[in-house]
Write a protein that holds these residues in place. Structure first.
Motif, PDB file in Angstrom:
ATOM      1  N   ASP A  19       0.971  -1.138   0.029  1.00  0.00           N
ATOM      2  CA  ASP A  19      -0.028  -0.041  -0.036  1.00  0.00           C
ATOM      3  C   ASP A  19       0.870   1.259  -0.175  1.00  0.00           C
ATOM      4  O   ASP A  19       1.704   1.435   0.948  1.00  0.00           O
ATOM      5  N   SER A  20       0.726   2.074  -1.005  1.00  0.00           N
ATOM      6  CA  SER A  20       1.910   2.861  -1.206  1.00  0.00           C
ATOM      7  C   SER A  20       1.258   4.515  -1.829  1.00  0.00           C
ATOM      8  O   SER A  20       0.154   4.435  -2.289  1.00  0.00           O
ATOM      9  N   ARG A  21       1.507   5.344  -0.988  1.00  0.00           N
ATOM     10  CA  ARG A  21       1.205   6.903  -1.208  1.00  0.00           C
ATOM     11  C   ARG A  21       2.358   7.388  -2.013  1.00  0.00           C
ATOM     12  O   ARG A  21       3.575   7.594  -1.502  1.00  0.00           O
ATOM     13  N   ASN A  44       7.832   8.112  -1.912  1.00  0.00           N
ATOM     14  CA  ASN A  44       6.762   7.047  -1.782  1.00  0.00           C
ATOM     15  C   ASN A  44       6.702   6.731  -0.324  1.00  0.00           C
ATOM     16  O   ASN A  44       7.850   6.089   0.212  1.00  0.00           O
ATOM     17  N   ASP A  45       5.591   6.547   0.287  1.00  0.00           N
ATOM     18  CA  ASP A  45       5.379   6.215   1.641  1.00  0.00           C
ATOM     19  C   ASP A  45       4.829   4.602   1.621  1.00  0.00           C
ATOM     20  O   ASP A  45       3.506   4.569   1.285  1.00  0.00           O
ATOM     21  N   LEU A 115      10.143   5.049   3.684  1.00  0.00           N
ATOM     22  CA  LEU A 115      10.040   6.063   2.767  1.00  0.00           C
ATOM     23  C   LEU A 115      11.005   5.660   1.831  1.00  0.00           C
ATOM     24  O   LEU A 115      12.206   5.369   1.974  1.00  0.00           O
ATOM     25  N   GLN A 116      10.576   5.773   0.472  1.00  0.00           N
ATOM     26  CA  GLN A 116      11.443   5.244  -0.774  1.00  0.00           C
ATOM     27  C   GLN A 116      11.524   6.951  -1.474  1.00  0.00           C
ATOM     28  O   GLN A 116      10.314   7.438  -1.672  1.00  0.00           O
ATOM     29  N   HIS A 184       9.433  16.902   4.344  1.00  0.00           N
ATOM     30  CA  HIS A 184       8.272  15.981   4.131  1.00  0.00           C
ATOM     31  C   HIS A 184       8.080  15.500   5.647  1.00  0.00           C
ATOM     32  O   HIS A 184       8.871  15.364   6.506  1.00  0.00           O
ATOM     33  N   GLN A 185       6.747  15.850   6.084  1.00  0.00           N
ATOM     34  CA  GLN A 185       6.462  15.588   7.600  1.00  0.00           C
ATOM     35  C   GLN A 185       6.306  14.144   7.828  1.00  0.00           C
ATOM     36  O   GLN A 185       5.299  13.480   7.139  1.00  0.00           O
ATOM     37  N   VAL A 186       6.928  13.652   8.750  1.00  0.00           N
ATOM     38  CA  VAL A 186       6.971  12.160   9.181  1.00  0.00           C
ATOM     39  C   VAL A 186       5.917  11.917  10.407  1.00  0.00           C
ATOM     40  O   VAL A 186       4.992  11.123  10.268  1.00  0.00           O
TER      41      VAL A 186
END
Length: 229
Positions: A19-21, A44-45, A115-116, A184-186
């Motif tokens: 499942d990727s965002r 990509n998350d 994260l990619q 990028h907010q983690v």
């Protein structure tokens, strides 16, 4: 100028095992308004189910960073590297003239989330390379990747840098960008000059001379900050 890319606006691919965002266009997700930012091409998350992963595939002429958020990655590549990356670790693979690798969830029972990140290099070809390191969780700014590898950072083939920001409740840290910045907010809620970022949000920052990053919430904040050409 600060332009926010909200987490819910990202593209999504769900294959069951993955499942990727997608912050930027990737795979079957295409948005001409979000093709990247400066030399930053992919964030990509990814959530990978237990025992699943990416079969052996190839890359070239790309700087590929993986940051493990939860679980562990089992990595194997054509340069002979067989590694395990645990939560909190960073990996930088310079694809160079060409490299093949596989990435699997090292656990048969727990999901993997990482994260990619892809950054286009300033030079093409050359010998592929592999780097891996944990940088800890000290509050403040921690340099992760730099063009010269100074101070034990990962060495990236681009005039760009990556930093980890960790802020405890009530803490702030200023940055003075000279070029383009992407955040990028983690975890947590980050205030960027009064613009609030939630987990998964991204901020594209241009033509700003002073930025104040603040944690106005009750939980620690983790963010990645990219300084780009």
């Amino acid at each position: 100028m600060i332009t926010v890319r909200k987490a819910h606006e990202r593209g999504r691919a769900n294959f069951g095992w993955l499942d990727s965002r997608h912050t930027f266009s990737f795979g079957s997700y295409y948005d001409p308004q979000h093709m990247g930012f400066s030399e930053l091409r992919v964030i990509n998350d990814d959530i990978v189910q237990p025992g699943a992963g990416f079969d052996t595939h190839g890359h070239r002429d790309m700087e590929i960073i993986s940051y493990v958020l939860e679980g562990s990655i089992a990595h194997k590549d054509s340069e002979g590297n067989v590694k395990i990356l645990h939560a909190g670790e960073f990996q930088l693979m310079s694809a160079g003239s060409g490299i093949y690798h596989s990435e699997y969830n090292a656990s048969d029972t727990s999901p993997l989330r990482f994260l990619q990140i892809w950054i286009q290099p300033s030079e093409t070809g050359g010998q592929p390379g592999y780097q891996q390191k944990a940088f800890g969780r000290e509050p403040g700014i921690t340099s992760i990747a730099t063009p010269d590898g100074q101070g034990g950072t990962l060495k990236i083939k681009q005039d760009a840098s990556l930093s980890q920001i960790i802020l405890l409740p009530g803490e702030s840290v200023p940055i003075t960008p000279q070029r383009n910045v992407f955040i990028h907010q983690v975890d947590g809620q980050l205030s960027v000059n009064d613009t609030i970022l939630a987990p998964g949000d991204g901020a594209m920052i241009t033509q700003e001379s002073d930025i104040l990053l603040s944690n106005l919430g009750a939980e620690p904040v983790t963010a990645l900050v990219f300084d780009l050409p």
